[in-house]
Design an enzyme around this catalytic site. Sequence first.
Site, PDB file in Angstrom:
ATOM      1  N   LYS A 155      -3.171  18.767 -13.964  1.00 20.13           N
ATOM      2  CA  LYS A 155      -2.875  17.332 -13.558  1.00 20.13           C
ATOM      3  C   LYS A 155      -1.976  16.602 -14.544  1.00 20.13           C
ATOM      4  O   LYS A 155      -2.116  16.314 -15.596  1.00 20.13           O
ATOM      5  CB  LYS A 155      -4.247  16.387 -13.608  1.00 20.13           C
ATOM      6  CG  LYS A 155      -4.139  15.200 -12.717  1.00 20.13           C
ATOM      7  CD  LYS A 155      -4.863  13.932 -12.833  1.00 20.13           C
ATOM      8  CE  LYS A 155      -4.356  13.014 -14.082  1.00 20.13           C
ATOM      9  NZ  LYS A 155      -3.420  12.351 -13.768  1.00 20.13           N
ATOM     10  N   GLY A 208      -4.016  13.362 -24.581  1.00 22.84           N
ATOM     11  CA  GLY A 208      -3.690  11.896 -24.220  1.00 22.84           C
ATOM     12  C   GLY A 208      -4.551  11.209 -25.061  1.00 22.84           C
ATOM     13  O   GLY A 208      -4.557  11.687 -26.248  1.00 22.84           O
ATOM     14  N   SER A 209      -4.995   9.928 -24.669  1.00 21.29           N
ATOM     15  CA  SER A 209      -5.439   9.043 -25.623  1.00 21.29           C
ATOM     16  C   SER A 209      -7.018   9.597 -26.056  1.00 21.29           C
ATOM     17  O   SER A 209      -7.726  10.307 -25.210  1.00 21.29           O
ATOM     18  CB  SER A 209      -5.698   7.841 -24.926  1.00 21.29           C
ATOM     19  OG  SER A 209      -6.383   7.812 -23.734  1.00 21.29           O
ATOM     20  N   THR A 210      -7.496   9.123 -27.226  1.00 18.64           N
ATOM     21  CA  THR A 210      -8.805   9.368 -27.655  1.00 18.64           C
ATOM     22  C   THR A 210      -9.890   8.727 -26.757  1.00 18.64           C
ATOM     23  O   THR A 210     -10.957   9.258 -26.538  1.00 18.64           O
ATOM     24  CB  THR A 210      -9.046   8.712 -29.119  1.00 18.64           C
ATOM     25  OG1 THR A 210      -8.192   9.424 -29.843  1.00 18.64           O
ATOM     26  CG2 THR A 210     -10.440   8.818 -29.552  1.00 18.64           C
ATOM     27  N   GLY A 213      -9.968  10.951 -23.983  1.00 17.63           N
ATOM     28  CA  GLY A 213     -10.490  12.321 -24.186  1.00 17.63           C
ATOM     29  C   GLY A 213     -12.208  12.153 -24.559  1.00 17.63           C
ATOM     30  O   GLY A 213     -12.830  13.054 -24.085  1.00 17.63           O
ATOM     31  N   GLU A 231      -6.494  17.175 -27.357  1.00 15.24           N
ATOM     32  CA  GLU A 231      -5.407  16.663 -28.401  1.00 15.24           C
ATOM     33  C   GLU A 231      -5.249  15.296 -28.071  1.00 15.24           C
ATOM     34  O   GLU A 231      -4.749  15.057 -27.181  1.00 15.24           O
ATOM     35  CB  GLU A 231      -4.246  17.810 -28.209  1.00 15.24           C
ATOM     36  CG  GLU A 231      -3.435  17.666 -29.284  1.00 15.24           C
ATOM     37  CD  GLU A 231      -2.264  16.524 -29.060  1.00 15.24           C
ATOM     38  OE1 GLU A 231      -2.461  15.503 -29.603  1.00 15.24           O
ATOM     39  OE2 GLU A 231      -1.197  16.786 -28.406  1.00 15.24           O
ATOM     40  N   CYS A 266       2.114  11.618 -30.209  1.00 16.09           N
ATOM     41  CA  CYS A 266       0.783  11.625 -30.683  1.00 16.09           C
ATOM     42  C   CYS A 266       0.849  11.632 -32.297  1.00 16.09           C
ATOM     43  O   CYS A 266       0.009  10.960 -32.882  1.00 16.09           O
ATOM     44  CB  CYS A 266      -0.028  12.480 -30.064  1.00 16.09           C
ATOM     45  SG  CYS A 266       0.793  14.254 -29.992  1.00 16.09           S
ATOM     46  N   GLU A 365      -3.248   3.244 -32.315  1.00 12.48           N
ATOM     47  CA  GLU A 365      -2.126   3.890 -31.884  1.00 12.48           C
ATOM     48  C   GLU A 365      -1.329   2.976 -30.783  1.00 12.48           C
ATOM     49  O   GLU A 365      -1.768   2.593 -29.848  1.00 12.48           O
ATOM     50  CB  GLU A 365      -2.731   4.959 -31.126  1.00 12.48           C
ATOM     51  CG  GLU A 365      -1.725   6.218 -30.680  1.00 12.48           C
ATOM     52  CD  GLU A 365      -2.068   7.504 -29.988  1.00 12.48           C
ATOM     53  OE1 GLU A 365      -2.784   7.271 -29.205  1.00 12.48           O
ATOM     54  OE2 GLU A 365      -1.316   8.630 -30.460  1.00 12.48           O
TER      55      GLU A 365
HETATM   56  P1  NDP Z   1      -4.447   8.372 -21.170  1.00  9.44           P
HETATM   57  O1  NDP Z   1      -5.137   9.115 -22.213  1.00  9.44           O
HETATM   58  O2  NDP Z   1      -4.970   7.558 -20.165  1.00  9.44           O
HETATM   59  O3  NDP Z   1      -3.809   9.578 -20.185  1.00  9.44           O
HETATM   60  C1  NDP Z   1      -3.640  11.021 -20.353  1.00  9.44           C
HETATM   61  C2  NDP Z   1      -4.006  11.840 -19.096  1.00  9.44           C
HETATM   62  O4  NDP Z   1      -5.516  11.645 -18.703  1.00  9.44           O
HETATM   63  C3  NDP Z   1      -3.232  11.308 -17.808  1.00  9.44           C
HETATM   64  O5  NDP Z   1      -2.995  12.557 -16.919  1.00  9.44           O
HETATM   65  C4  NDP Z   1      -4.194  10.385 -17.215  1.00  9.44           C
HETATM   66  O6  NDP Z   1      -3.907  10.321 -15.725  1.00  9.44           O
HETATM   67  C5  NDP Z   1      -5.500  11.012 -17.411  1.00  9.44           C
HETATM   68  N1  NDP Z   1      -6.684  10.084 -17.347  1.00  9.44           N
HETATM   69  C6  NDP Z   1      -6.525   8.750 -17.455  1.00  9.44           C
HETATM   70  N2  NDP Z   1      -7.710   8.006 -17.139  1.00  9.44           N
HETATM   71  C7  NDP Z   1      -8.654   9.211 -16.892  1.00  9.44           C
HETATM   72  C8  NDP Z   1      -9.740   9.098 -16.431  1.00  9.44           C
HETATM   73  N3  NDP Z   1     -10.670   7.933 -16.400  1.00  9.44           N
HETATM   74  N4  NDP Z   1     -10.617  10.255 -16.130  1.00  9.44           N
HETATM   75  C9  NDP Z   1      -9.539  11.573 -16.238  1.00  9.44           C
HETATM   76  N5  NDP Z   1      -8.420  11.578 -16.401  1.00  9.44           N
HETATM   77  C10 NDP Z   1      -7.814  10.548 -16.813  1.00  9.44           C
HETATM   78  O7  NDP Z   1      -2.962   7.910 -21.666  1.00  9.44           O
HETATM   79  P2  NDP Z   1      -1.998   6.614 -21.137  1.00  9.44           P
HETATM   80  O8  NDP Z   1      -1.148   7.598 -20.385  1.00  9.44           O
HETATM   81  O9  NDP Z   1      -2.878   5.842 -20.306  1.00  9.44           O
HETATM   82  O10 NDP Z   1      -1.553   5.965 -22.256  1.00  9.44           O
HETATM   83  C11 NDP Z   1      -2.404   5.037 -23.157  1.00  9.44           C
HETATM   84  C12 NDP Z   1      -2.294   5.128 -24.384  1.00  9.44           C
HETATM   85  O11 NDP Z   1      -2.833   6.593 -24.639  1.00  9.44           O
HETATM   86  C13 NDP Z   1      -0.912   5.306 -24.942  1.00  9.44           C
HETATM   87  O12 NDP Z   1      -0.474   4.031 -25.437  1.00  9.44           O
HETATM   88  C14 NDP Z   1      -1.126   5.967 -26.339  1.00  9.44           C
HETATM   89  O13 NDP Z   1      -1.634   5.402 -27.334  1.00  9.44           O
HETATM   90  C15 NDP Z   1      -2.329   7.085 -25.790  1.00  9.44           C
HETATM   91  N6  NDP Z   1      -1.574   8.221 -25.474  1.00  9.44           N
HETATM   92  C16 NDP Z   1      -1.853   9.449 -26.263  1.00  9.44           C
HETATM   93  C17 NDP Z   1      -1.124  10.375 -26.259  1.00  9.44           C
HETATM   94  C18 NDP Z   1      -1.347  11.585 -27.198  1.00  9.44           C
HETATM   95  O14 NDP Z   1      -0.516  12.371 -26.993  1.00  9.44           O
HETATM   96  N7  NDP Z   1      -2.058  11.280 -27.881  1.00  9.44           N
HETATM   97  C19 NDP Z   1      -0.388  10.797 -25.045  1.00  9.44           C
HETATM   98  C20 NDP Z   1      -0.490   9.772 -23.887  1.00  9.44           C
HETATM   99  C21 NDP Z   1      -0.883   8.555 -24.230  1.00  9.44           C
HETATM  100  P3  NDP Z   1      -3.100   9.024 -15.381  1.00  9.44           P
HETATM  101  O15 NDP Z   1      -1.711   9.230 -15.548  1.00  9.44           O
HETATM  102  O16 NDP Z   1      -3.263   9.014 -13.759  1.00  9.44           O
HETATM  103  O17 NDP Z   1      -3.694   7.830 -15.905  1.00  9.44           O
END
Ligand code: NDP
Length: 463
Positions: A155, A208-210, A213, A231, A266, A365
């Site tokens: 996804k 993605g975000s904590t 996670g 991660e 990240c 972050e």
């Molecule tokens: P998210 O953690 O929300 O998104 C990462 C992935 O998780 C996306 O594919 C997202 O889908 C999916 N996701 C989001 N909500 C859910 C849920 N409830 N259940 C299952 N999967 C979900 O990051 P964002 O893109 O919203 O960014 C927000 C903040 O997160 C950033 O500002 C940054 O601080 C942090 N971030 C950190 C990253 C890292 O590598 N450490 C990478 C990206 C973001 P969808 O895109 O549809 O929301």
Amino acid sequence: MTLRLVNPATEQPLAELETAGVEETDRAVAAAKEAFPAWRAVAPTDRARLLRRLAALVEEHAEELALLETVDMGKPINDSRRVDVPLAAECIAFYGEAVDKVYDEVAPTDPSSVVMIVREPLGVIGAVVPWNFPLLMASWKVAPALATGNSVVLKPAEQSPLTALRLAELASEAGIPDGVLQVVPGFGETAGQALGRHPEVDMIAFTGSTEVGKLFLRYSGESNMKRVALECGGKSPHIVTAECGDLDAAATAVAWGVFYNQGEVCNAGSRLLVHRSLKDELLERVVKVSERIRPGDPLDPQTRMGAIVDETQLDRVLGYIDSGREEGAALHLGGARVREETGGYYVEPTIFDAVSNEMRIAREEIFGPVLSTISFDDLDEAIAVANDTVYGLSAAIWTDDLSTAHRAARALRAGVVWVNAFDKGDITSPFGGFKQSGFGRDKSIHALEKFTDLKAIWIEVGS
Ligand code: NDP
């Protein structure tokens, strides 16, 4: 439901696609489950060959993939060409080359038994990835998962699904059987959650975000206790000590360490911890480097900083800049949205001085081009401040003193520590976090471990 993609560099419509909802995600998981037994039975040398072919196809389509990545999420085309696409191809090739060279074990038991310790694939992997390095993050999950004989449902982030979809087409062209790699371009709350809670998904590999996670841990606990590898976020400290021998190199690393990829990284070195005696001199040099990293049209090969991924993220970044001002940090450079006349979501490189580690800009972050500068007087204080965070993804220290380097590298609580460098790495070195930056490692041979389980097969042969 239709997803309308917007080019973040122009705010113009880019593409429309049908998203995968819960039902489509269920169908993808069912197909992945069906494909799994045959795929795991493919000899590792044959899986390796298919992955190498996929890597070659990624290279062959490099320009197309680079363009898709840039228009989808706003990063400079120069970075997509030079970094994202070649590293994705290298990653896929690496696991293709590795997987038929990894041997199982025989335990040193009594000779009356033969105990084989074998690694077996887990089954169906749900890979959920973010928008900052869409193709590369997908490759970090997909390549080792496929190499070890799992099937994958990927996804991508809602902002940036295009390269993931193209990767699946190329996988098919490479000869990877139907159902082994599928992409569900959907929303987190629907497709992402459906994977997280699915009883037939055996593992989630997430970047993605904590915050999200943690949701995956909950989904796992409330469903089938699937494995979860995370991660997540970071607030990486970049320490410059008084024994730093090359201040220009440090300044260049500090600037690029936080402004690369618009700060949407990240492991961005978003907290600069600098010895008070060199702070002014270092900041002057960091500013000089930063002035050359002006946001520009991502499609211009000269551009070194592109657009922020979307309006929500733009508002988030600007909100953090406001909070820095309100909490009393001193704005030293930038601080504004720029290029409004061209459309698009651009923020200039921003540096705060006089930051305390209690401020939001030092704790949370930001995921944008914002550097927080904190001064320190001695190394113990620097290490204490560096570790005073819920995150632990990476850290760096600049020093010419060997014992300081060694002591700090051991004391810093992070999955990666750089000495006299920042953000160095290649596919051979593992990447991942301590603390709330997650667990499980991407890249390197170690990534193979998390996509497999150990099985002990005890054969009694008699004496
Ligand atoms: P998210 O953690 O929300 O998104 C990462 C992935 O998780 C996306 O594919 C997202 O889908 C999916 N996701 C989001 N909500 C859910 C849920 N409830 N259940 C299952 N999967 C979900 O990051 P964002 O893109 O919203 O960014 C927000 C903040 O997160 C950033 O500002 C940054 O601080 C942090 N971030 C950190 C990253 C890292 O590598 N450490 C990478 C990206 C973001 P969808 O895109 O549809 O929301």
